[in-house]
Scaffold this active site. Structure first.
Site, PDB file in Angstrom:
ATOM      1  N   THR A 126       0.846  -1.202   0.000  1.00  0.00           N
ATOM      2  CA  THR A 126       0.000   0.000   0.000  1.00  0.00           C
ATOM      3  C   THR A 126       0.876   1.243   0.000  1.00  0.00           C
ATOM      4  O   THR A 126       2.026   1.203   0.451  1.00  0.00           O
ATOM      5  CB  THR A 126      -0.938   0.028   1.233  1.00  0.00           C
ATOM      6  OG1 THR A 126      -1.698   1.240   1.224  1.00  0.00           O
ATOM      7  CG2 THR A 126      -0.172  -0.032   2.543  1.00  0.00           C
ATOM      8  N   SER A 127       0.293   2.343  -0.474  1.00  0.00           N
ATOM      9  CA  SER A 127       1.007   3.619  -0.424  1.00  0.00           C
ATOM     10  C   SER A 127       0.482   4.445   0.751  1.00  0.00           C
ATOM     11  O   SER A 127       0.932   5.562   0.975  1.00  0.00           O
ATOM     12  CB  SER A 127       0.756   4.385  -1.729  1.00  0.00           C
ATOM     13  OG  SER A 127      -0.635   4.614  -1.870  1.00  0.00           O
TER      14      SER A 127
ATOM     15  N   GLY B  98      -1.620   5.528   6.722  1.00  0.00           N
ATOM     16  CA  GLY B  98      -2.716   5.448   7.686  1.00  0.00           C
ATOM     17  C   GLY B  98      -3.247   4.025   7.775  1.00  0.00           C
ATOM     18  O   GLY B  98      -3.512   3.511   8.874  1.00  0.00           O
ATOM     19  N   LYS B  99      -3.377   3.372   6.628  1.00  0.00           N
ATOM     20  CA  LYS B  99      -3.837   1.975   6.619  1.00  0.00           C
ATOM     21  C   LYS B  99      -2.823   1.080   7.340  1.00  0.00           C
ATOM     22  O   LYS B  99      -3.199   0.163   8.071  1.00  0.00           O
ATOM     23  CB  LYS B  99      -3.967   1.467   5.173  1.00  0.00           C
ATOM     24  CG  LYS B  99      -5.105   2.056   4.368  1.00  0.00           C
ATOM     25  CD  LYS B  99      -5.130   1.374   3.001  1.00  0.00           C
ATOM     26  CE  LYS B  99      -6.179   1.926   2.075  1.00  0.00           C
ATOM     27  NZ  LYS B  99      -6.159   1.269   0.750  1.00  0.00           N
TER      28      LYS B  99
ATOM     29  N   GLU C  21      -5.258  -0.172 -10.607  1.00  0.00           N
ATOM     30  CA  GLU C  21      -6.584  -0.268  -9.979  1.00  0.00           C
ATOM     31  C   GLU C  21      -7.599  -0.088 -11.106  1.00  0.00           C
ATOM     32  O   GLU C  21      -7.789   1.012 -11.611  1.00  0.00           O
ATOM     33  CB  GLU C  21      -6.745   0.795  -8.892  1.00  0.00           C
ATOM     34  CG  GLU C  21      -5.889   0.490  -7.676  1.00  0.00           C
ATOM     35  CD  GLU C  21      -6.277   1.275  -6.419  1.00  0.00           C
ATOM     36  OE1 GLU C  21      -7.395   1.813  -6.347  1.00  0.00           O
ATOM     37  OE2 GLU C  21      -5.430   1.334  -5.517  1.00  0.00           O
TER      38      GLU C  21
ATOM     39  N   ASP D 123      -8.419  -2.468  -0.445  1.00  0.00           N
ATOM     40  CA  ASP D 123      -9.042  -1.441  -1.267  1.00  0.00           C
ATOM     41  C   ASP D 123     -10.312  -1.011  -0.552  1.00  0.00           C
ATOM     42  O   ASP D 123     -11.127  -1.841  -0.151  1.00  0.00           O
ATOM     43  CB  ASP D 123      -9.350  -1.976  -2.669  1.00  0.00           C
ATOM     44  CG  ASP D 123      -9.448  -0.822  -3.652  1.00  0.00           C
ATOM     45  OD1 ASP D 123      -8.578   0.069  -3.610  1.00  0.00           O
ATOM     46  OD2 ASP D 123     -10.399  -0.788  -4.456  1.00  0.00           O
TER      47      ASP D 123
ATOM     48  N   GLY E 144      -7.556  10.510   5.120  1.00  0.00           N
ATOM     49  CA  GLY E 144      -8.607  10.488   4.099  1.00  0.00           C
ATOM     50  C   GLY E 144      -9.886  11.199   4.532  1.00  0.00           C
ATOM     51  O   GLY E 144      -9.865  12.340   5.013  1.00  0.00           O
TER      52      GLY E 144
ATOM     53  N   LYS F  38     -11.112   3.525  16.550  1.00  0.00           N
ATOM     54  CA  LYS F  38     -11.579   3.389  15.158  1.00  0.00           C
ATOM     55  C   LYS F  38     -11.545   1.921  14.722  1.00  0.00           C
ATOM     56  O   LYS F  38     -12.498   1.416  14.136  1.00  0.00           O
ATOM     57  CB  LYS F  38     -10.714   4.266  14.236  1.00  0.00           C
ATOM     58  CG  LYS F  38     -11.171   4.221  12.780  1.00  0.00           C
ATOM     59  CD  LYS F  38     -10.286   5.024  11.845  1.00  0.00           C
ATOM     60  CE  LYS F  38     -10.598   4.662  10.397  1.00  0.00           C
ATOM     61  NZ  LYS F  38      -9.653   5.200   9.424  1.00  0.00           N
TER      62      LYS F  38
ATOM     63  N   ARG G 112     -12.293  -1.256   8.095  1.00  0.00           N
ATOM     64  CA  ARG G 112     -10.993  -1.946   8.040  1.00  0.00           C
ATOM     65  C   ARG G 112     -10.803  -2.822   9.270  1.00  0.00           C
ATOM     66  O   ARG G 112     -10.297  -3.942   9.159  1.00  0.00           O
ATOM     67  CB  ARG G 112      -9.856  -0.920   7.915  1.00  0.00           C
ATOM     68  CG  ARG G 112      -8.472  -1.571   7.774  1.00  0.00           C
ATOM     69  CD  ARG G 112      -7.447  -0.618   7.234  1.00  0.00           C
ATOM     70  NE  ARG G 112      -7.897  -0.051   5.966  1.00  0.00           N
ATOM     71  CZ  ARG G 112      -8.478   1.152   5.838  1.00  0.00           C
ATOM     72  NH1 ARG G 112      -8.651   1.921   6.884  1.00  0.00           N
ATOM     73  NH2 ARG G 112      -8.890   1.574   4.667  1.00  0.00           N
TER      74      ARG G 112
HETATM   75  P1  ITT Z   1      -3.504   2.116  -1.579  1.00  0.00           P
HETATM   76  O1  ITT Z   1      -2.083   2.366  -1.992  1.00  0.00           O
HETATM   77  O2  ITT Z   1      -3.605   1.099  -0.463  1.00  0.00           O
HETATM   78  O3  ITT Z   1      -4.440   1.833  -2.711  1.00  0.00           O
HETATM   79  P2  ITT Z   1      -5.129   4.512  -1.246  1.00  0.00           P
HETATM   80  O4  ITT Z   1      -5.048   5.640  -0.258  1.00  0.00           O
HETATM   81  O5  ITT Z   1      -5.048   4.851  -2.700  1.00  0.00           O
HETATM   82  O6  ITT Z   1      -3.959   3.490  -0.855  1.00  0.00           O
HETATM   83  P3  ITT Z   1      -7.686   3.201  -1.739  1.00  0.00           P
HETATM   84  O7  ITT Z   1      -7.342   2.922  -3.146  1.00  0.00           O
HETATM   85  O8  ITT Z   1      -8.281   2.097  -0.932  1.00  0.00           O
HETATM   86  O9  ITT Z   1      -6.401   3.687  -0.906  1.00  0.00           O
HETATM   87  O10 ITT Z   1      -8.575   4.508  -1.746  1.00  0.00           O
HETATM   88  C1  ITT Z   1      -9.558   4.757  -0.892  1.00  0.00           C
HETATM   89  C2  ITT Z   1      -9.718   6.243  -0.632  1.00  0.00           C
HETATM   90  O11 ITT Z   1     -10.593   6.309   0.470  1.00  0.00           O
HETATM   91  C3  ITT Z   1      -8.418   6.953  -0.230  1.00  0.00           C
HETATM   92  O12 ITT Z   1      -8.463   8.302  -0.626  1.00  0.00           O
HETATM   93  C4  ITT Z   1      -8.418   6.862   1.274  1.00  0.00           C
HETATM   94  O13 ITT Z   1      -7.795   7.988   1.867  1.00  0.00           O
HETATM   95  C5  ITT Z   1      -9.917   6.824   1.600  1.00  0.00           C
HETATM   96  N1  ITT Z   1     -10.081   5.908   2.722  1.00  0.00           N
HETATM   97  C6  ITT Z   1      -9.906   4.564   2.745  1.00  0.00           C
HETATM   98  N2  ITT Z   1     -10.062   4.085   3.978  1.00  0.00           N
HETATM   99  C7  ITT Z   1     -10.333   5.140   4.769  1.00  0.00           C
HETATM  100  C8  ITT Z   1     -10.557   5.293   6.142  1.00  0.00           C
HETATM  101  O14 ITT Z   1     -10.491   4.290   6.975  1.00  0.00           O
HETATM  102  N3  ITT Z   1     -10.824   6.525   6.582  1.00  0.00           N
HETATM  103  C9  ITT Z   1     -10.876   7.587   5.759  1.00  0.00           C
HETATM  104  N4  ITT Z   1     -10.634   7.539   4.453  1.00  0.00           N
HETATM  105  C10 ITT Z   1     -10.373   6.314   3.956  1.00  0.00           C
END
Ligand code: ITT
Length: 184
Positions: A7-8, A11-12, A36, A65, A140, A162, A168
Site C-alpha cells: 500500500t502507499s 494510515g492503513k 486499480e 481497497d 482520508g 476506530k 478496516r
Molecule cells: P492504496 O495504496 O492502499 O491503494 P489509497 O489511499 O489509494 O492506498 P484506496 O485505493 O483504498 O487507498 O482509496 C480509498 C480512498 O478512500 C483513499 O483516498 C483513502 O484515503 C480513503 N479511505 C480509505 N479508507 C479510509 C478510512 O479508513 N478513513 C478515511 N478515508 C479512507
C-alpha cells in the site's frame, strides 16, 4: 510472523499494525504501484490487483481497497474514492452535500491476502457525513465521517477506537481469525 502489506497509504499501515501487534504479527509496508481497474465493485479491483502482483513477490502479502459510499450521491465516490479524495478532497464532498438532508454513508474495506491462493475479507461501517471537518487523527475522509451510534468523526478517535468499529477493523478481524485458524 511477518506479513507484507502492499500500500502507499501509511494510515492503513498504522491501523493494521495496531490491530496485529497484540497477536505477535508484524506488518511491513511495501510500496509497489499496482493497477486499480475501473470496476463496479471493490472485490473486482482487489482480485485484479492480486493477480497482477502475485508473480512480483515471493512472500505472502495483502492489499486493502476501500471506498466511501454516499447514499444521496448514489454510492459516489465508491470505487473512485482515492481519485476523488485527491481531486475534490473533504471540502469537495462537503460542497456536493450542501443542502442535502440525507447524510447516510458507509465505508467498505476489502482485504485480499495471497499465499498461493486468494483469500478475501470484508468489512462495512455505516454512518453519516458531517456538516464540517472535525478532528485531526486518521486520514482520508475520516474528518467528515461519523459512524453510527457516535457523535464524533473517525478523525476524533484513536486508532484503537476506530479499529473496534471501522470497515478496516472488521475486515482485519476476519483476516486475523482466518490466520489464527490456518497459520499462527
Ligand atoms: P492504496 O495504496 O492502499 O491503494 P489509497 O489511499 O489509494 O492506498 P484506496 O485505493 O483504498 O487507498 O482509496 C480509498 C480512498 O478512500 C483513499 O483516498 C483513502 O484515503 C480513503 N479511505 C480509505 N479508507 C479510509 C478510512 O479508513 N478513513 C478515511 N478515508 C479512507
Amino acid at each position: 510472523m511477518e506479513i507484507i502489506f502492499i500500500t502507499s497509504n501509511k494510515g492503513k499501515v498504522k491501523e493494521a499494525q495496531k490491530y496485529f501487534a497484540p497477536m505477535g504479527v508484524k506488518i511491513t509496508q511495501q510500496e509497489i504501484e499496482y493497477p486499480e481497474i475501473q470496476a463496479k465493485e471493490l472485490e473486482e479491483v482487489v482480485e485484479f490487483a492480486i493477480k497482477w502482483l502475485k508473480d512480483k513477490l515471493n512472500k505472502p502479502f495483502f492489499i486493502d481497497d476501500s471506498g466511501l459510499f454516499i447514499e444521496a450521491l448514489n454510492g459516489f465516490p465508491g470505487v473512485y474514492s482515492a481519485y476523488v479524495f485527491k481531486t475534490l478532497g473533504n471540502e469537495g464532498i462537503l460542497k456536493l452535500m450542501e443542502g442535502v438532508e440525507n447524510r447516510k454513508a458507509y465505508f467498505k474495506s476489502v482485504i485480499g491476502y495471497y499465499d498461493g491462493e486468494i483469500h478475501i475479507f470484508k468489512g462495512i461501517v455505516n454512518g453519516r457525513i458531517g456538516y464540517e471537518k472535525r478532528g485531526a487523527r486518521g486520514f482520508g475522509f475520516d474528518p467528515i465521517f461519523i459512524p453510527e451510534g457516535f457523535n464524533k468523526t473517525f478523525a476524533e478517535m484513536t486508532t484503537e477506537e476506530k479499529n473496534k468499529i471501522s470497515h478496516r477493523g472488521k475486515a482485519l478481524m476476519s483476516f486475523s481469525k482466518w490466520l489464527k485458524e490456518n497459520l499462527i
